[in-house]
Design an enzyme around this catalytic site. Structure first.
Site, PDB file in Angstrom:
ATOM      1  N   ASP A  78       5.836   4.444   5.132  1.00 24.83           N
ATOM      2  CA  ASP A  78       6.893   3.628   5.899  1.00 24.83           C
ATOM      3  C   ASP A  78       7.184   2.315   5.034  1.00 24.83           C
ATOM      4  O   ASP A  78       7.799   1.744   5.396  1.00 24.83           O
ATOM      5  CB  ASP A  78       6.373   3.475   7.223  1.00 24.83           C
ATOM      6  CG  ASP A  78       4.778   2.961   7.396  1.00 24.83           C
ATOM      7  OD1 ASP A  78       4.077   3.130   6.571  1.00 24.83           O
ATOM      8  OD2 ASP A  78       4.713   1.816   8.047  1.00 24.83           O
TER       9      ASP A  78
ATOM     10  N   HIS B 163      -6.755  -2.416   4.853  1.00 29.72           N
ATOM     11  CA  HIS B 163      -5.935  -1.534   5.695  1.00 29.72           C
ATOM     12  C   HIS B 163      -6.174   0.123   5.441  1.00 29.72           C
ATOM     13  O   HIS B 163      -6.156   0.989   6.525  1.00 29.72           O
ATOM     14  CB  HIS B 163      -4.388  -2.000   5.289  1.00 29.72           C
ATOM     15  CG  HIS B 163      -3.339  -0.762   6.311  1.00 29.72           C
ATOM     16  ND1 HIS B 163      -3.379  -0.621   7.520  1.00 29.72           N
ATOM     17  CD2 HIS B 163      -2.431   0.094   5.704  1.00 29.72           C
ATOM     18  CE1 HIS B 163      -2.546   0.053   7.812  1.00 29.72           C
ATOM     19  NE2 HIS B 163      -1.895   0.569   6.798  1.00 29.72           N
TER      20      HIS B 163
ATOM     21  N   HIS C  95       0.943  -1.295   0.141  1.00 30.69           N
ATOM     22  CA  HIS C  95      -0.063   0.099  -0.068  1.00 30.69           C
ATOM     23  C   HIS C  95       0.932   1.242   0.028  1.00 30.69           C
ATOM     24  O   HIS C  95       2.118   1.200   0.102  1.00 30.69           O
ATOM     25  CB  HIS C  95      -0.900  -0.076   1.122  1.00 30.69           C
ATOM     26  CG  HIS C  95      -0.504   0.101   2.380  1.00 30.69           C
ATOM     27  ND1 HIS C  95       0.568  -1.022   3.017  1.00 30.69           N
ATOM     28  CD2 HIS C  95      -0.194   0.932   3.510  1.00 30.69           C
ATOM     29  CE1 HIS C  95       0.804  -0.610   4.110  1.00 30.69           C
ATOM     30  NE2 HIS C  95       0.561   0.404   4.370  1.00 30.69           N
TER      31      HIS C  95
ATOM     32  N   HIS D  78       1.309   3.848   1.964  1.00 28.17           N
ATOM     33  CA  HIS D  78       1.732   4.650   3.398  1.00 28.17           C
ATOM     34  C   HIS D  78       3.328   4.618   3.304  1.00 28.17           C
ATOM     35  O   HIS D  78       4.109   3.763   2.578  1.00 28.17           O
ATOM     36  CB  HIS D  78       1.469   3.775   4.429  1.00 28.17           C
ATOM     37  CG  HIS D  78      -0.008   4.000   4.800  1.00 28.17           C
ATOM     38  ND1 HIS D  78      -0.663   3.240   5.698  1.00 28.17           N
ATOM     39  CD2 HIS D  78      -0.801   5.125   4.460  1.00 28.17           C
ATOM     40  CE1 HIS D  78      -1.672   3.589   5.821  1.00 28.17           C
ATOM     41  NE2 HIS D  78      -1.851   4.800   5.064  1.00 28.17           N
TER      42      HIS D  78
END
Ligand SMILES: [Zn+2]
Ligand SMILES: [Zn+2]
Length: 247
Positions: free
Chosen positions: A65, A140, A61, A63
């Site tokens: 991080d 998520h 995904h 994000h």
């Protein structure tokens, strides 16, 4: 198949001992990246990874991080490592546009004939002579897409949960509960250990690796994993950054 945990940390920031999410799989003569948190290029360089063997990058995904290591990685593979040729699966079109733009902003040229940015879709996503990779939707970052990935190669199956939805993981990948695997790599960030351990116990996995561990409760979490490992019906490990396992 060899799994190297490059970054096992949690959330949008590294800690002194845990980098952001990145895992390297070696299968046959290929190298495959699962997520590309920073500083993935530096970590692979220190391991003297032959970059020309990278065949695919699979982002769970968007994000930061899980993706912030991509700009440095893409520019190095486009500009410097000219033998590189691989697919990069991102989960959103705007992520593709953004990473293309950032490489162009830095280098003015992006060798997309060799470094191919693609959008991940559910189902069998990628296949070569070494592995078949299947993408399974998770929840998520709804309404934006995110995926768990299943890697099959050399007669082994590895399931990677990616990040799941808090707090009760309703999108826990069913395949991890229903199909045997040689390794299940499960995130340990968006629920408590008390919640996930009873679910893990039901998984027909030979080994479970917990990653995405960190933050203020890291010691407590690792102690809980160690305790769980004593009675779990499979091998249970919470690897440190840099740890490698052959399965
Ligand atoms: Zn994450
Ligand atoms: Zn996330």
């Amino acid at each position: 198949m060899k799994i190297t945990f490059l970054g096992t940390g949690k959330g949008g920031y590294p800690t002194l001992t845990r980098n952001c999410s990145a895992i390297m799989l070696e299968c046959g003569d290929g190298i495959y990246l699962l997520d590309a948190g920073a500083p993935v290029l530096d970590l692979m360089t220190r391991l003297e990874v032959p970059f020309e063997k990278v065949k695919g990058v699979f982002i769970t995904h968007m994000h930061g991080d899980h993706t912030a290591g991509l700009p440095a990685f893409l520019t190095a593979c486009s500009w410097h490592y000219t033998d590189c040729s691989f697919d990069v699966f991102l989960t959103e079109e705007r992520g593709i546009a953004a990473f293309r733009e950032v490489v162009l902003a830095m280098d003015k040229v992006f060798h997309e004939d060799r470094i191919r940015l693609k959008k991940a879709e559910p189902g069998v996503l990628y296949r070569d002579e070494n592995v078949t990779v299947t993408a399974i939707p998770t929840a998520h970052c709804q309404p934006y897409p995110s995926y768990a990935y299943v890697f099959e190669g050399e007669g082994k199956r590895v399931i990677f949960s990616g990040d799941l939805r808090r707090p009760d993981a309703p999108d826990f990948p069913v395949i991890a509960l229903e199909e045997p695997s040689d390794a299940f790599i499960c995130e340990l960030c968006h629920f408590t250990t008390d919640h996930i351990f009873p679910i893990i116990e039901k998984c027909p996995a030979k080994q479970v690796f917990f990653n995405h561990v960190g933050g203020r409760v890291v010691e407590e979490t690792l102690a809980a994993v160690e305790e769980f490992a004593k009675t779990a019906p499979m091998k249970v490990i919470a690897p440190d950054d840099g740890d490698s396992y052959t399965i």
